[in-house]
Scaffold this active site. Structure first.
Site, PDB file in Angstrom:
ATOM      1  N   CYS A   1      -3.548  40.382 -37.737  1.00 29.22           N
ATOM      2  CA  CYS A   1      -3.838  39.595 -38.946  1.00 29.22           C
ATOM      3  C   CYS A   1      -3.881  40.508 -40.173  1.00 29.22           C
ATOM      4  O   CYS A   1      -4.573  41.535 -40.153  1.00 29.22           O
ATOM      5  CB  CYS A   1      -5.182  38.903 -38.752  1.00 29.22           C
ATOM      6  SG  CYS A   1      -5.765  37.979 -40.172  1.00 29.22           S
TER       7      CYS A   1
ATOM      8  N   ASN B   1       8.094  18.907 -30.808  1.00 31.08           N
ATOM      9  CA  ASN B   1       8.846  20.167 -30.855  1.00 31.08           C
ATOM     10  C   ASN B   1       8.178  21.165 -31.787  1.00 31.08           C
ATOM     11  O   ASN B   1       7.589  20.802 -32.803  1.00 31.08           O
ATOM     12  CB  ASN B   1      10.281  19.905 -31.307  1.00 31.08           C
ATOM     13  CG  ASN B   1      11.004  18.993 -30.343  1.00 31.08           C
ATOM     14  OD1 ASN B   1      10.523  18.781 -29.232  1.00 31.08           O
ATOM     15  ND2 ASN B   1      12.132  18.455 -30.749  1.00 31.08           N
ATOM     16  N   VAL B   2       8.340  22.431 -31.425  1.00 33.53           N
ATOM     17  CA  VAL B   2       7.722  23.507 -32.212  1.00 33.53           C
ATOM     18  C   VAL B   2       8.796  24.332 -32.918  1.00 33.53           C
ATOM     19  O   VAL B   2       8.497  25.359 -33.505  1.00 33.53           O
ATOM     20  CB  VAL B   2       6.860  24.418 -31.290  1.00 33.53           C
ATOM     21  CG1 VAL B   2       5.694  23.635 -30.691  1.00 33.53           C
ATOM     22  CG2 VAL B   2       7.690  25.056 -30.171  1.00 33.53           C
TER      23      VAL B   2
ATOM     24  N   HIS C   1       2.431  19.632 -31.405  1.00 31.87           N
ATOM     25  CA  HIS C   1       2.184  20.813 -30.571  1.00 31.87           C
ATOM     26  C   HIS C   1       2.268  22.130 -31.337  1.00 31.87           C
ATOM     27  O   HIS C   1       2.363  23.189 -30.726  1.00 31.87           O
ATOM     28  CB  HIS C   1       3.161  20.821 -29.377  1.00 31.87           C
ATOM     29  CG  HIS C   1       2.937  19.675 -28.439  1.00 31.87           C
ATOM     30  ND1 HIS C   1       3.848  19.259 -27.489  1.00 31.87           N
ATOM     31  CD2 HIS C   1       1.868  18.841 -28.303  1.00 31.87           C
ATOM     32  CE1 HIS C   1       3.359  18.229 -26.826  1.00 31.87           C
ATOM     33  NE2 HIS C   1       2.178  17.944 -27.302  1.00 31.87           N
TER      34      HIS C   1
ATOM     35  N   CYS D   1     -10.366  35.474 -37.328  1.00 26.82           N
ATOM     36  CA  CYS D   1     -10.798  34.742 -38.541  1.00 26.82           C
ATOM     37  C   CYS D   1     -10.182  33.342 -38.615  1.00 26.82           C
ATOM     38  O   CYS D   1     -10.479  32.591 -39.541  1.00 26.82           O
ATOM     39  CB  CYS D   1     -10.491  35.548 -39.804  1.00 26.82           C
ATOM     40  SG  CYS D   1      -8.729  35.632 -40.230  1.00 26.82           S
TER      41      CYS D   1
HETATM   42  P1  OAD Z   1      11.135  17.567 -21.665  1.00 23.90           P
HETATM   43  O1  OAD Z   1      11.917  18.792 -21.368  1.00 23.90           O
HETATM   44  O2  OAD Z   1      10.033  17.189 -20.736  1.00 23.90           O
HETATM   45  O3  OAD Z   1      12.110  16.317 -21.771  1.00 23.90           O
HETATM   46  C1  OAD Z   1      13.281  16.370 -22.518  1.00 23.90           C
HETATM   47  C2  OAD Z   1      13.901  14.994 -22.533  1.00 23.90           C
HETATM   48  O4  OAD Z   1      15.049  15.057 -23.369  1.00 23.90           O
HETATM   49  C3  OAD Z   1      14.370  14.488 -21.169  1.00 23.90           C
HETATM   50  O5  OAD Z   1      13.906  13.152 -20.984  1.00 23.90           O
HETATM   51  C4  OAD Z   1      15.904  14.518 -21.280  1.00 23.90           C
HETATM   52  O6  OAD Z   1      16.521  13.463 -20.541  1.00 23.90           O
HETATM   53  C5  OAD Z   1      16.094  14.327 -22.762  1.00 23.90           C
HETATM   54  N1  OAD Z   1      17.358  14.848 -23.309  1.00 23.90           N
HETATM   55  C6  OAD Z   1      18.103  15.897 -22.879  1.00 23.90           C
HETATM   56  N2  OAD Z   1      19.189  16.070 -23.658  1.00 23.90           N
HETATM   57  C7  OAD Z   1      19.121  15.117 -24.630  1.00 23.90           C
HETATM   58  C8  OAD Z   1      19.932  14.766 -25.739  1.00 23.90           C
HETATM   59  N3  OAD Z   1      21.045  15.426 -26.024  1.00 23.90           N
HETATM   60  N4  OAD Z   1      19.543  13.718 -26.506  1.00 23.90           N
HETATM   61  C9  OAD Z   1      18.412  13.022 -26.230  1.00 23.90           C
HETATM   62  N5  OAD Z   1      17.622  13.308 -25.191  1.00 23.90           N
HETATM   63  C10 OAD Z   1      17.954  14.337 -24.403  1.00 23.90           C
HETATM   64  O7  OAD Z   1      10.604  17.735 -23.168  1.00 23.90           O
HETATM   65  P2  OAD Z   1       9.412  16.977 -23.920  1.00 23.90           P
HETATM   66  O8  OAD Z   1       9.316  15.565 -23.484  1.00 23.90           O
HETATM   67  O9  OAD Z   1       9.574  17.260 -25.356  1.00 23.90           O
HETATM   68  O10 OAD Z   1       4.693  21.172 -24.795  1.00 23.90           O
HETATM   69  O11 OAD Z   1       8.164  17.778 -23.372  1.00 23.90           O
HETATM   70  C11 OAD Z   1       6.897  17.534 -23.901  1.00 23.90           C
HETATM   71  C12 OAD Z   1       6.102  18.819 -23.975  1.00 23.90           C
HETATM   72  O12 OAD Z   1       6.114  19.465 -22.703  1.00 23.90           O
HETATM   73  C13 OAD Z   1       6.682  19.870 -24.906  1.00 23.90           C
HETATM   74  O13 OAD Z   1       6.332  19.652 -26.252  1.00 23.90           O
HETATM   75  C14 OAD Z   1       6.065  21.138 -24.388  1.00 23.90           C
HETATM   76  C15 OAD Z   1       6.223  20.910 -22.903  1.00 23.90           C
HETATM   77  O14 OAD Z   1       5.272  21.517 -22.098  1.00 23.90           O
HETATM   78  C16 OAD Z   1       4.114  22.345 -25.117  1.00 23.90           C
HETATM   79  O15 OAD Z   1       4.691  23.415 -25.015  1.00 23.90           O
HETATM   80  C17 OAD Z   1       2.733  22.211 -25.598  1.00 23.90           C
END
Ligand code: OAD
Length: 241
Positions: A147, A102-103, A119, A130
């Protein structure tokens, strides 16, 4: 489920080295949109238009407008009980590493001391000229931001599709999972590498691997216990105050 929670709680209490990976789901209950759910960001927007170096080269204003919107949204959000429970788990003792995709910066706001942000971070900017990295919490941010040091165009300090992760970040993340005895995988779809490999790295090293997700991945032998539920409800039960 209650037996599984008890089992995991015991493992967490006796773990000597604990590694946690979080994804967008851990912030869902704070109101931060996920990427791939029914209301996910990648359902409404095309990553190729907004989260690639090519998109930024083509139209930095459009990319910044999207990030400015996300910064505005996240600035209204607060850590939820899952973030708080993970910060409490860290305070129990050494041998704890939190790796997040997460960001949004919510782990640090909840008190996590040094999360490995694979990320990047929405509240950091990097100069394209720079390469200086700095904090920038302006909402809205003047678009396009410049910048202070050299006047170059700033970009979000985020790892976009097609970009490499920083070597030290990768090293910290993989080391934590390769040497842990318990790994927690919370709120991630496991669709993005290299984060998606961390559960397997822990399993191969003999760790006890737990997934917390209301919509968990199909069983693939990497996870010992799946807790199907929301992080904000389950994490406080795993880490009682
Ligand atoms: P996703 O949106 O792909 O997945 C979110 C996950 O959270 C899913 O498996 C849901 O089932 C689960 N979820 C939803 N609500 C929840 C809750 N209340 N408690 C627990 N789990 C829950 O997000 P990420 O896996 O984080 O990258 O995605 C990975 C990366 O893809 C992100 O960091 C981003 C994106 O492209 C960049 O932007 C570089």
């Amino acid at each position: 489920m209650t037996d599984d929670i008890e089992r995991v709680r015991e493992r967490l209490e006796t773990a000597e080295r604990l590694a946690v990976l979080t994804g967008a789901g851990v912030s869902a209950e704070s109101g931060v949109p996920t990427f791939r759910g029914p209301d996910g960001l990648w359902r409404k927007y095309r990553a190729e238009d907004l989260a690639t170096p090519e998109a930024f080269a083509r139209d930095p204003r459009l990319v910044w407008e999207w990030y400015d919107w996300r910064r505005g949204l996240v600035s209204q959000c607060h850590p939820n009980p899952a973030h708080t429970a993970l910060a409490a788990l860290e305070r129990r003792g050494p041998g704890f590493t939190l790796v997040t995709q997460n960001v949004d910066g919510l782990h640090a706001l909840a008190g996590s001391r040094d999360p490995v942000e694979m990320h990047g971070n929405l509240w950091k900017v990097r100069c394209t000229a720079c390469h200086r990295v700095g904090d920038d919490r302006r909402v809205p941010i003047p678009i396009p931001p410049r910048c202070d040091a050299c006047g170059g165009l700033l970009r979000p300090h985020i790892v976009w599709f097609g970009e490499s992760l920083e070597a030290d970040v990768l090293e910290r993340a993989f080391r934590a999972f390769a040497y842990c005895d318990v790994a927690l995988i919370v709120g991630t779809s496991g669709r993005v590498q290299p984060a998606a490999s961390l559960a397997g790295v822990a399993k191969q090293a003999g760790a006890f691997v737990v997934e917390v997700n209301p919509d968990p991945a199909p069983p693939d032998g990497r996870v010992d216990v799946t807790l199907a539920g929301k992080a904000g409800e389950l994490m406080p039960r795993l880490v009682p105050a």
